[in-house]
Design a protein around this motif. Structure first.
Motif, PDB file in Angstrom:
ATOM      1  N   ARG A  41      65.042  20.932  76.412  1.00 33.14           N
ATOM      2  CA  ARG A  41      64.386  19.771  77.590  1.00 33.14           C
ATOM      3  C   ARG A  41      63.431  20.698  77.677  1.00 33.14           C
ATOM      4  N   ILE A  42      63.100  20.514  76.806  1.00 32.71           N
ATOM      5  CA  ILE A  42      60.943  20.357  76.339  1.00 32.71           C
ATOM      6  C   ILE A  42      60.694  19.022  75.596  1.00 32.71           C
ATOM      7  N   ASN A  43      59.961  17.959  77.381  1.00 31.35           N
ATOM      8  CA  ASN A  43      59.802  16.760  76.767  1.00 31.35           C
ATOM      9  C   ASN A  43      58.982  17.068  75.696  1.00 31.35           C
ATOM     10  N   TYR A  44      59.033  16.276  74.605  1.00 36.18           N
ATOM     11  CA  TYR A  44      57.727  16.816  72.782  1.00 36.18           C
ATOM     12  C   TYR A  44      58.559  16.792  72.351  1.00 36.18           C
ATOM     13  N   PRO A  45      58.022  15.258  71.897  1.00 32.97           N
ATOM     14  CA  PRO A  45      58.783  14.137  70.735  1.00 32.97           C
ATOM     15  C   PRO A  45      57.965  14.930  69.692  1.00 32.97           C
ATOM     16  N   ILE A  46      58.740  15.231  68.200  1.00 29.14           N
ATOM     17  CA  ILE A  46      58.063  16.324  67.425  1.00 29.14           C
ATOM     18  C   ILE A  46      58.417  14.475  66.430  1.00 29.14           C
ATOM     19  N   LEU A  47      56.400  14.438  66.007  1.00 25.60           N
ATOM     20  CA  LEU A  47      56.598  12.956  65.446  1.00 25.60           C
ATOM     21  C   LEU A  47      56.784  12.785  64.094  1.00 25.60           C
ATOM     22  N   THR A  48      56.200  13.347  63.711  1.00 28.14           N
ATOM     23  CA  THR A  48      55.658  13.806  61.678  1.00 28.14           C
ATOM     24  C   THR A  48      56.261  15.217  61.666  1.00 28.14           C
ATOM     25  N   ARG A  49      56.892  14.878  60.310  1.00 34.93           N
ATOM     26  CA  ARG A  49      57.567  16.144  59.319  1.00 34.93           C
ATOM     27  C   ARG A  49      56.826  17.387  59.065  1.00 34.93           C
ATOM     28  N   GLU A  50      55.687  17.165  58.859  1.00 30.50           N
ATOM     29  CA  GLU A  50      54.839  18.073  58.996  1.00 30.50           C
ATOM     30  C   GLU A  50      55.012  19.273  60.418  1.00 30.50           C
ATOM     31  N   GLU A  51      54.791  18.571  61.524  1.00 33.85           N
ATOM     32  CA  GLU A  51      54.764  19.336  62.872  1.00 33.85           C
ATOM     33  C   GLU A  51      56.291  19.724  62.895  1.00 33.85           C
ATOM     34  N   GLN A  80      46.777  22.674  73.614  1.00 32.60           N
ATOM     35  CA  GLN A  80      47.130  21.804  73.988  1.00 32.60           C
ATOM     36  C   GLN A  80      48.360  20.967  73.591  1.00 32.60           C
ATOM     37  N   ARG A  81      48.961  21.548  72.442  1.00 31.92           N
ATOM     38  CA  ARG A  81      50.269  21.260  72.221  1.00 31.92           C
ATOM     39  C   ARG A  81      51.380  21.706  73.802  1.00 31.92           C
ATOM     40  N   LEU A  82      51.237  23.430  73.660  1.00 30.08           N
ATOM     41  CA  LEU A  82      51.405  23.559  75.191  1.00 30.08           C
ATOM     42  C   LEU A  82      50.690  22.953  76.668  1.00 30.08           C
ATOM     43  N   ARG A  83      50.508  22.483  76.167  1.00 29.92           N
ATOM     44  CA  ARG A  83      50.115  21.395  78.120  1.00 29.92           C
ATOM     45  C   ARG A  83      50.520  20.710  77.667  1.00 29.92           C
ATOM     46  N   GLN A  84      50.792  19.705  76.183  1.00 31.68           N
ATOM     47  CA  GLN A  84      51.580  18.828  76.272  1.00 31.68           C
ATOM     48  C   GLN A  84      53.010  18.826  76.733  1.00 31.68           C
ATOM     49  N   MET A  85      53.383  19.672  76.304  1.00 28.83           N
ATOM     50  CA  MET A  85      54.594  19.868  76.157  1.00 28.83           C
ATOM     51  C   MET A  85      55.571  20.661  77.680  1.00 28.83           C
ATOM     52  N   ASN A  86      54.084  21.277  78.678  1.00 30.15           N
ATOM     53  CA  ASN A  86      54.169  21.602  80.088  1.00 30.15           C
ATOM     54  C   ASN A  86      54.193  20.906  81.177  1.00 30.15           C
ATOM     55  N   ARG A  87      53.381  19.783  80.629  1.00 26.35           N
ATOM     56  CA  ARG A  87      53.338  19.313  81.497  1.00 26.35           C
ATOM     57  C   ARG A  87      53.645  18.469  82.860  1.00 26.35           C
ATOM     58  N   ASP A  88      55.307  18.567  82.394  1.00 24.98           N
ATOM     59  CA  ASP A  88      56.183  18.255  83.741  1.00 24.98           C
ATOM     60  C   ASP A  88      57.051  19.616  83.854  1.00 24.98           C
ATOM     61  N   TRP A  89      56.617  20.706  83.909  1.00 23.86           N
ATOM     62  CA  TRP A  89      57.220  21.734  83.909  1.00 23.86           C
ATOM     63  C   TRP A  89      56.702  22.551  85.103  1.00 23.86           C
ATOM     64  N   ASN A  90      57.207  22.534  86.307  1.00 20.54           N
ATOM     65  CA  ASN A  90      56.155  23.580  87.551  1.00 20.54           C
ATOM     66  C   ASN A  90      56.986  23.998  88.313  1.00 20.54           C
ATOM     67  N   ARG A  91      56.653  25.771  88.224  1.00 15.68           N
ATOM     68  CA  ARG A  91      57.371  26.312  88.209  1.00 15.68           C
ATOM     69  C   ARG A  91      56.697  27.621  88.594  1.00 15.68           C
ATOM     70  N   LEU A  92      56.797  28.754  89.422  1.00 17.24           N
ATOM     71  CA  LEU A  92      56.625  29.486  90.350  1.00 17.24           C
ATOM     72  C   LEU A  92      57.605  30.624  88.928  1.00 17.24           C
ATOM     73  N   VAL A  93      56.613  31.699  88.757  1.00 16.25           N
ATOM     74  CA  VAL A  93      57.665  33.174  87.625  1.00 16.25           C
ATOM     75  C   VAL A  93      57.510  34.308  88.458  1.00 16.25           C
ATOM     76  N   GLU A  94      58.048  34.985  88.696  1.00 18.41           N
ATOM     77  CA  GLU A  94      57.898  36.774  89.060  1.00 18.41           C
ATOM     78  C   GLU A  94      58.113  37.617  88.120  1.00 18.41           C
ATOM     79  N   LEU A  95      57.485  38.292  88.437  1.00 13.61           N
ATOM     80  CA  LEU A  95      58.279  39.316  87.335  1.00 13.61           C
ATOM     81  C   LEU A  95      57.391  40.701  88.109  1.00 13.61           C
ATOM     82  N   TRP A  96      58.770  41.603  87.702  1.00 12.72           N
ATOM     83  CA  TRP A  96      58.540  42.737  88.871  1.00 12.72           C
ATOM     84  C   TRP A  96      58.891  43.311  86.781  1.00 12.72           C
TER      85      TRP A  96
END
Lengths: 113, 298
Positions: B150-160, A18-34
């Motif tokens: 530039r990852i729009n993710y605020p860290i809100l607690t000491r634990e995190e 869930q945390r990664l989904r939140q972090m990437n919510r505004d990250w729209n990218r296409l990545v090529e792997l060769w």
């Protein structure tokens, strides 16, 4: 070593986090792997927080990553971090530094410590 | 006369030299920026080695200390090892105490209070300050991922914050430093597309590294208190022109410049012969702090 399977598992792990989904919510990218030694290409797509992966060319990819098949496999399986091959010159990246850093962070958040 | 030089990865436009009296001795302090050029910093340290009393590493931390764990930045280690005879310090020997005390002092003197939301633009590099806020019940948003990656993710607690530090720092410190932090001319640039103004708007206290603040701050900072490190007269004037109520630097302002923690730590090492590993270091830091802030006031 099945790189495609590793990429699909990587995408699944991102999507279950869930945390990664939140972090990437505004990250729209296409990545090529060769994979340079097998000359096989794959893609990763990030859209609204969800990651998908597949085989084939990635036209207009914003980030292009190339390395040997085993290096890519090991990175996207969490066996090694991207930092080590990157610093050794075994992993080449074309694109924005921020995007590479984000991929680095994603792998660390899935497999770090 | 003792001589201390801070070799900074920052721009040479902020270079300065000052002579001051501290702990009963006279010392000349000089800052020399290398515009982000790591090789130049390394050769400058080699040249200074043995001819000055202490060297500060500016614009780069050698150690990041979080919750009892210390992580060493590879590029900073390389710089420190360029000197064989003269001690090289990065300010981490002061940050953990000095920056905690600032939060305590400001709270006790009612300049700030726990009802004021805090944005720490980066907390992993000054965990002592972050902990001081947490311990006093401040609501803290740590912006390490936002402003460093530039990852729009605020860290809100000491634990995190601790969890993320534990997962990320062991690898992040191995990266080339320029990937982690603005160096050289980049320090002078504001980010053209700034999507993070909301975090500044929501906070009453903006704390942490000044280069991150400067790169991302909005045009207006009305009524905000800025708690940061090295600034110039021009920086403080600019913050006030944007409406900041108060600009507090964690290190004293002498002759128009607030010294970096690396400079102050280098000063103490040069004048006392002690380092942070020695008994009596904390007392020495406290004494020097009182003297330096008296200099500021005079």
């Amino acid at each position: 070593m099945d790189l495609l399977a590793a990429l699909e598992t990587f995408a699944e792990q991102c999507n279950q986090n869930q945390r990664l989904r939140q972090m990437n919510r505004d990250w729209n990218r296409l990545v090529e792997l060769w994979a340079t030694d097998t000359d096989q290409r794959y893609w990763l797509k990030s859209e609204a927080g969800w990651i998908t992966a597949g085989p084939g060319d990635a036209v207009d990819a914003e980030l292009k990553i190339s390395a040997r098949n085993d290096v890519l496999h090991d990175i996207f399986s969490g066996i090694i971090t991207p930092t080590e091959p990157y610093n050794a010159g075994d992993l080449l990246v074309k694109g924005r530094q921020d995007d590479m850093m984000r991929l680095d962070i994603i792998t660390l958040l899935i497999w770090g410590e | 006369m003792k001589r201390v030089v801070s070799v900074s990865l920052g721009t040479d436009q902020r270079d300065h030299r000052v002579t001051l009296s501290l702990l009963g001795q006279t010392v000349m302090v000089e800052r020399r920026g290398v515009n982000g050029n790591l090789e130049r910093a390394e050769s400058l340290i080699q040249i200074l080695d043995g001819s000055v009393d202490a060297i500060g590493l500016g614009g780069i931390d050698r150690y990041l200390v979080m919750a009892g764990k210390r992580y060493e930045i590879a590029d900073a280690r390389r710089l420190a090892l360029a000197a064989q005879r003269t001690p090289v310090v990065d300010g981490s020997g002061l940050k953990d105490t000095w920056e905690r005390w600032i939060v305590e002092d400001l709270t006790q003197s009612h300049v700030i209070n726990p009802s004021m939301p805090v944005l720490m633009v980066s907390a992993m590099d000054r965990f002592g300050m972050a902990e001081a806020f947490y311990e006093r019940g401040y609501q803290v948003v740590a912006g390490d991922l936002i402003f460093a990656s530039r990852i729009n993710y605020p860290i809100l607690t000491r634990e995190e914050l601790i969890e993320l530090g534990r997962k990320l720092l062991p690898e992040m410190v191995k990266l080339p430093f320029w990937q982690l932090y603005p160096t050289g001319a980049e320090q002078l640039e504001a980010v053209p597309e700034n999507h993070y103004e909301e975090y500044f708007d929501a906070a009453d206290i903006i704390a942490g590294d000044f280069h991150f603040i400067k790169r991302y701050m909005p045009l207006r900072l009305d009524n905000k208190i800025i708690l940061t490190n090295t600034t110039t007269d021009a920086d403080r004037a600019m913050l006030r022109s944007r409406g900041a109520r108060d600009v507090v630097t964690t290190t004293p302002v002498i002759e128009g410049r607030s010294f970096g923690t690396n400079v102050v730590e280098a000063l103490l090492v040069a004048l006392s012969g002690l380092t942070q590993e020695h008994d009596g270091w904390t007392e020495l830091v406290a004494k020097a702090r009182r003297e330096l802030f008296k200099l500021t006031a005079s």
